[in-house]
Design an enzyme around this catalytic site. Structure first.
Site: not given
Ligand code: NAP
Length: 485
Positions: A255, A289, A386
């Site tokens: 997602e 998102c 975004e």
């Molecule tokens: P993110 O930076 O991708 O982080 C999401 C999760 O992934 C966090 O738990 C993060 O951990 C972890 N993560 C980061 N780097 C990683 C790696 N190399 N390996 C494994 N895990 C890793 O995203 P975010 O900034 O938290 O969230 C915003 C994004 O989520 C936006 O792009 C939004 O559109 C998307 N989103 C999508 C949906 C959907 O249903 N499509 C819903 C909600 C949000 P840490 O926190 O420890 O860095």
């Protein structure tokens, strides 16, 4: 049972039914975005703790998968009730780490409970098939079985409900889970451990590890015991996880990010469109998102729409999430503020006009004014990126074909919205838009009964709906021969 916030705010990993620290004893600070104060710490875990969590989940899987769907559903109903009994407390904890208004947090906790109940029911309807056999003396069965241990990684913007969508189908189908919540909002994730204990799930069925994203992520992706990775977060991280799971050929559900268009046609009910626009843009300070990233408004209605949207945005009450009457909380951190400022500067440099807000809020910190930007053009950064903040860029268009082309001109394909009073146009536009979720004359459409998920670089798989269990199941073909029929 009703609990205090301290009961849910755990500062330890939940592994095999025990609350444990990181091996190194190191921690990560958790900060309240409304005032920048540290509210506590959680373990900075790495590969070793994650491996132990996976082993606990694998050990639990052998007996958990043999329980009946009915038994699992009963435990899930207890889980649902434990969440709802503590909805206000869990919402308060969520606001403290995430910042959103309390009413939104209550809604998020409520939908978490609703997902659990939905999947409790869906788990009892995981049917196999008996297929007509081409052989007289053989019979063909198709069965569905839980995939095994799943690894779940979730973001900070919906720290409770994004886990509900993953734990729900896992528990219902007989899978076990290792979850890694976002480091900025780990308490709402760890609270799932407390709730699962209270509901009576066996040790090891749900495990939660906080800490280094890359170390925990690498172990989850590379460990052969993990049979599925379910991730909600950015497209960038999602792509890396897909690559990393290739080595052990796991199932993946992704997602990812969005770039939602919101189309308003001349024949739309303008007040309804403005109301939908406010909900689809400023909820969670624009940090969802499915938040609108680009408004496309037809020439005949454009100026009135900009005027009304700007007036409505100016009226939004900005403040700390726990304060009565707050409609928009702070952004998650100062990086988010700087990103939004950069996007606004890029747009104004290229000729855009700010018609509401436009800068940091007088409350300081990461509070930002609800912003509307007119004269948006396709060379501006928010055509591709975004925003993840309370900024509404408005583009003008002339024809339906042009609107569909502009809306689809992105690598993303999660949510889109459009407003029209013409039934024929509603179908033409709906069929023309390459998105996984379409709101027609509605700005908020997520519900547990419907499949949520994006197309293109917005992801793979569906969460919610009856489709939400599919990715947690393996399909097995069984040929029974020698029947002597
Ligand atoms: P993110 O930076 O991708 O982080 C999401 C999760 O992934 C966090 O738990 C993060 O951990 C972890 N993560 C980061 N780097 C990683 C790696 N190399 N390996 C494994 N895990 C890793 O995203 P975010 O900034 O938290 O969230 C915003 C994004 O989520 C936006 O792009 C939004 O559109 C998307 N989103 C999508 C949906 C959907 O249903 N499509 C819903 C909600 C949000 P840490 O926190 O420890 O860095």
């Amino acid at each position: 049972m009703l609990h205090k916030i301290s009961h849910f705010k755990r500062e330890a990993n939940f592994i095999g039914g025990a609350w444990v620290n990181a091996d190194s004893g190191q921690t990560i600070d958790v900060v309240n975005p409304a005032d920048g104060r540290t509210i506590g710490t959680v373990p900075r875990s790495g590969r070793a703790e994650t491996r132990r969590a996976i082993e606990a989940a694998e050990a639990a899987f052998h007996s958990w998968k043999k329980t009946s769907a009915d038994h699992r559903a009963k435990l899930m109903r207890k889980l649902h009730d434990a969440i709802m009994d503590n909805q206000d407390t869990l919402a308060e904890l969520l606001v403290m780490e995430q910042g959103k208004p309390l009413a939104e947090a209550r809604g998020e906790v409520g939908i978490s409970a609703a997902y659990i109940l939905w999947f409790a029911e869906e788990g009892r309807r995981v049917y196999g098939e008996v297929v007509p056999s081409p052989w007289a003396d053989r019979r063909i069965l198709v069965t569905k079985e839980p995939v095994g241990v799943i690894g779940a990684i979730t973001p900070w913007n919906f720290p409770s409900s994004m886990l509900a969508r993953k734990l729900g189908p896992a528990l219902a189908t007989g899978c076990t889970a290792v979850a890694k919540p976002a480091s900025q909002t780990p308490y709402s994730g760890l609270a799932w451990g407390v709730l699962c204990e209270e509901a009576g799930f066996p040790d090891g069925v749900v495990n939660i590890v906080t800490g280094s994203a890359s170390e925990i992520g690498d172990e989850l992706c590379e460990n052969p015991l993990v049979r599925k990775i379910t991730f909600t977060g950015s497209t960038e991280v999602g792509k890396t996880l897909i690559e990393k799971t290739a080595g052990t050929v796991k199932k993946v559900s992704m997602e990812l990010g969005g770039n939602a268009p919101f189309l308003v046609f001349d024949d739309a009910d303008i007040d309804r469109a403005v109301e939908g626009a406010i909900a689809a843009k400023y909820r969670n300070s624009g940090q969802t998102c499915v938040c609108t990233n680009r408004f496309f408004v037809q020439a005949g209605i454009h100026d009135r729409f900009v005027e009304k949207l700007s007036a409505a945005a100016r009226k939004l009450n900005v403040g700390p999430g726990l304060e009565e009457g707050t409609q928009q909380g702070p952004l998650i951190d100062m990086n988010a503020v700087e990103k939004v400022e950069e996007l606004i500067a890029d747009a104004t440099d290229k000729g855009a006009r700010v018609t509401a807000g436009g800068g940091r809020h007088e409350l300081g910190g990461s509070f930002f004014q609800p912003t509307v930007i007119a004269n948006a053009t396709t060379d501006m950064r928010f055509m591709e990126e975004e925003i993840f903040g309370p900024v509404a860029p408005v583009f003008r268009f002339e024809t339906e074909e042009e609107a569909i082309r502009l809306a689809n001109d992105t690598a993303f394909g999660l949510a889109c919205y459009f407003y029209t009073g013409d039934l024929g146009r509603a179908f033409r536009v709906m069929e023309g838009l390459k998105y996984g979720l379409v709101g027609v004359n509605e700005g908020i459409i997520t519900t547990v009964e419907a499949p949520f998920g994006g197309l293109k670089e917005s992801g793979l798989g569906k969460e919610g709906g009856h489709q939400g269990v599919e990715d947690y199941l393996d399909t097995k073909y069984v040929c029974i021969g020698g029947l002597g029929l």
